[in-house]
Write an enzyme that holds these catalytic residues in place. Structure first.
Site, PDB file in Angstrom:
ATOM      1  N   LYS A 128       0.836  -1.222   0.000  1.00 24.84           N
ATOM      2  CA  LYS A 128       0.000   0.000   0.000  1.00 24.84           C
ATOM      3  C   LYS A 128       0.859   1.254   0.000  1.00 24.84           C
ATOM      4  O   LYS A 128       0.628   2.178  -0.764  1.00 24.84           O
ATOM      5  CB  LYS A 128      -0.905   0.043   1.242  1.00 24.84           C
ATOM      6  CG  LYS A 128      -1.952  -1.038   1.295  1.00 24.84           C
ATOM      7  CD  LYS A 128      -2.912  -0.810   2.444  1.00 24.84           C
ATOM      8  CE  LYS A 128      -2.285  -0.894   3.817  1.00 24.84           C
ATOM      9  NZ  LYS A 128      -1.912  -2.237   4.268  1.00 24.84           N
TER      10      LYS A 128
ATOM     11  N   ARG B 124     -10.589   1.194   8.365  1.00 18.72           N
ATOM     12  CA  ARG B 124     -10.213  -0.171   8.730  1.00 18.72           C
ATOM     13  C   ARG B 124     -11.400  -0.966   9.257  1.00 18.72           C
ATOM     14  O   ARG B 124     -11.256  -2.162   9.506  1.00 18.72           O
ATOM     15  CB  ARG B 124      -9.169  -0.157   9.850  1.00 18.72           C
ATOM     16  CG  ARG B 124      -7.802   0.302   9.457  1.00 18.72           C
ATOM     17  CD  ARG B 124      -6.964  -0.829   8.919  1.00 18.72           C
ATOM     18  NE  ARG B 124      -5.755  -1.191   9.588  1.00 18.72           N
ATOM     19  CZ  ARG B 124      -4.548  -0.666   9.373  1.00 18.72           C
ATOM     20  NH1 ARG B 124      -4.369   0.325   8.565  1.00 18.72           N
ATOM     21  NH2 ARG B 124      -3.501  -1.162   9.967  1.00 18.72           N
TER      22      ARG B 124
ATOM     23  N   ARG C  73      10.510  -7.098   6.097  1.00  9.84           N
ATOM     24  CA  ARG C  73      10.371  -5.644   5.941  1.00  9.84           C
ATOM     25  C   ARG C  73      11.279  -4.888   6.916  1.00  9.84           C
ATOM     26  O   ARG C  73      11.446  -5.279   8.060  1.00  9.84           O
ATOM     27  CB  ARG C  73       8.910  -5.300   6.205  1.00  9.84           C
ATOM     28  CG  ARG C  73       8.563  -3.858   6.043  1.00  9.84           C
ATOM     29  CD  ARG C  73       7.141  -3.689   5.671  1.00  9.84           C
ATOM     30  NE  ARG C  73       6.208  -3.980   6.744  1.00  9.84           N
ATOM     31  CZ  ARG C  73       4.895  -3.811   6.623  1.00  9.84           C
ATOM     32  NH1 ARG C  73       4.388  -3.402   5.488  1.00  9.84           N
ATOM     33  NH2 ARG C  73       4.088  -4.066   7.618  1.00  9.84           N
TER      34      ARG C  73
ATOM     35  N   ARG D 254       9.961  -3.075  12.154  1.00  6.37           N
ATOM     36  CA  ARG D 254       8.832  -2.416  12.823  1.00  6.37           C
ATOM     37  C   ARG D 254       8.431  -3.222  14.047  1.00  6.37           C
ATOM     38  O   ARG D 254       8.447  -4.448  14.002  1.00  6.37           O
ATOM     39  CB  ARG D 254       7.643  -2.347  11.850  1.00  6.37           C
ATOM     40  CG  ARG D 254       7.540  -1.037  11.133  1.00  6.37           C
ATOM     41  CD  ARG D 254       6.499  -1.088  10.058  1.00  6.37           C
ATOM     42  NE  ARG D 254       5.144  -1.415  10.535  1.00  6.37           N
ATOM     43  CZ  ARG D 254       4.046  -1.254   9.810  1.00  6.37           C
ATOM     44  NH1 ARG D 254       4.126  -0.761   8.594  1.00  6.37           N
ATOM     45  NH2 ARG D 254       2.864  -1.580  10.288  1.00  6.37           N
TER      46      ARG D 254
ATOM     47  N   ARG E 219      -2.929  -8.926  13.424  1.00  8.63           N
ATOM     48  CA  ARG E 219      -3.282  -7.978  12.367  1.00  8.63           C
ATOM     49  C   ARG E 219      -4.000  -8.670  11.208  1.00  8.63           C
ATOM     50  O   ARG E 219      -4.935  -8.123  10.623  1.00  8.63           O
ATOM     51  CB  ARG E 219      -2.025  -7.247  11.875  1.00  8.63           C
ATOM     52  CG  ARG E 219      -1.555  -6.240  12.914  1.00  8.63           C
ATOM     53  CD  ARG E 219      -0.080  -5.979  12.808  1.00  8.63           C
ATOM     54  NE  ARG E 219       0.246  -5.148  11.673  1.00  8.63           N
ATOM     55  CZ  ARG E 219       1.417  -5.190  11.052  1.00  8.63           C
ATOM     56  NH1 ARG E 219       2.341  -6.041  11.417  1.00  8.63           N
ATOM     57  NH2 ARG E 219       1.651  -4.372  10.057  1.00  8.63           N
TER      58      ARG E 219
HETATM   59  P1  AMP Z   1      -0.295   0.302   9.166  1.00  8.18           P
HETATM   60  O1  AMP Z   1       1.016   0.970   8.940  1.00  8.18           O
HETATM   61  O2  AMP Z   1      -1.372   0.796   8.270  1.00  8.18           O
HETATM   62  O3  AMP Z   1      -0.166  -1.207   9.182  1.00  8.18           O
HETATM   63  O4  AMP Z   1      -0.766   0.719  10.658  1.00  8.18           O
HETATM   64  C1  AMP Z   1       0.019   0.402  11.779  1.00  8.18           C
HETATM   65  C2  AMP Z   1      -0.827   0.411  13.035  1.00  8.18           C
HETATM   66  O5  AMP Z   1      -1.401   1.730  13.231  1.00  8.18           O
HETATM   67  C3  AMP Z   1      -2.024  -0.518  13.037  1.00  8.18           C
HETATM   68  O6  AMP Z   1      -1.694  -1.862  13.371  1.00  8.18           O
HETATM   69  C4  AMP Z   1      -2.905   0.148  14.090  1.00  8.18           C
HETATM   70  O7  AMP Z   1      -2.413  -0.091  15.404  1.00  8.18           O
HETATM   71  C5  AMP Z   1      -2.704   1.624  13.788  1.00  8.18           C
HETATM   72  N1  AMP Z   1      -3.674   2.097  12.772  1.00  8.18           N
HETATM   73  C6  AMP Z   1      -3.392   2.528  11.509  1.00  8.18           C
HETATM   74  N2  AMP Z   1      -4.510   2.895  10.861  1.00  8.18           N
HETATM   75  C7  AMP Z   1      -5.529   2.679  11.736  1.00  8.18           C
HETATM   76  C8  AMP Z   1      -6.950   2.867  11.667  1.00  8.18           C
HETATM   77  N3  AMP Z   1      -7.555   3.332  10.563  1.00  8.18           N
HETATM   78  N4  AMP Z   1      -7.691   2.533  12.764  1.00  8.18           N
HETATM   79  C9  AMP Z   1      -7.125   2.068  13.875  1.00  8.18           C
HETATM   80  N5  AMP Z   1      -5.793   1.854  14.015  1.00  8.18           N
HETATM   81  C10 AMP Z   1      -4.998   2.169  12.960  1.00  8.18           C
END
Ligand code: AMP
Length: 221
Positions: A14, A89, A123, A156, A167
């Site tokens: 993404k 989400r 990653r 990460r 996740r």
């Molecule tokens: P990502 O980089 O998109 O995988 O996001 C990393 C982490 O940020 C996720 O595992 C959540 O803890 C938090 N996060 C990101 N976007 C959201 C969202 N729209 N709603 C809730 N938590 C989020």
């Protein structure tokens, strides 16, 4: 003006695909996860609120995520449009989003879970500028160091087997219904995320009837 949402399981590309599209079309790229990570790294109040939840691979509260999106979209100049990554989400976030913004398309990057594990565990993230690397097909020129800013590369905190399991479960349970909402509105284009990044980008362009993608030549890096 173009307004897109990009969705896909962790490791589906993404961030890479949004960055390529945003750079070419002058879109503002909003990554909710990046904004939370920035806050954790910079020890802000928001960072302290979300750190543990993120490290466990769980979603933070809808209020916080919605607040971030609202701030960025009201505070930002996005004359040519935006691409939003990592939001919505779940169904509540999707409703919040659709109440406020009309969108031109939802890019859904599809990747099987087995491939997700392989990619996510390889990653690496630059602690300096946030650039993403993958030891499978986009390694840094020098091990452990960012090509762009020389910063240190790290895993990460949520890219562990344990957090990934949470996740992936969350994604399938909560995010798939969001895709269904968008599908009913005929916004969704589903793209196979398994090929290389240039091929995936070209496929996105084709499905959205956008100009072809012209990758930088290898000589230009
Ligand atoms: P990502 O980089 O998109 O995988 O996001 C990393 C982490 O940020 C996720 O595992 C959540 O803890 C938090 N996060 C990101 N976007 C959201 C969202 N729209 N709603 C809730 N938590 C989020």
């Amino acid at each position: 003006m173009r307004k897109y949402v990009i969705m896909g399981v962790q490791g589906s590309g993404k961030s890479t695909q949004s960055t390529l599209l945003a750079a070419d079309l002058d879109l503002v790229h909003i990554s909710v996860g990046d904004i939370f990570r920035w806050n954790v790294q910079h020890h802000t109040k928001l960072g302290a609120q979300v750190r543990r939840t993120m490290a466990a691979g769980e979603l933070v509260s809808d209020e916080l995520a919605e607040g971030i999106v609202q701030d960025r979209l009201t505070g930002h100049d996005w004359n040519y449009g935006f691409i939003i990554d990592g939001f919505p989400r779940n169904e509540r976030q999707a409703e919040f989003f659709l109440e406020s913004y009309d969108i031109d398309g939802v890019i859904h990057l599809e990747l099987p879970d087995s491939e997700v594990r392989r990619r996510v565990l390889a990653r690496r993230l630059c602690l300096g500028c946030g650039m993403d690397y993958n030891l499978i097909d986009s390694s840094p020129r020098s091990a452990g160091m960012c090509d762009s800013c020389g910063g240190e590369l790290a895993v990460r905190e949520d890219d562990t087997e344990e957090a990934l399991t949470v996740r992936l479960r969350d994604y399938h349970e909560k995010t798939n219904p969001v895709l269904d909402i968008f599908r009913r509105k005929e916004y969704v284009v589903t793209i196979d995320a398994r090929p290389g990044k240039d091929e995936v980008q070209q496929s996105i362009r084709k499905h959205l009837s956008l100009p072809d993608y012209r990758p930088a030549s290898p000589a230009a890096g």
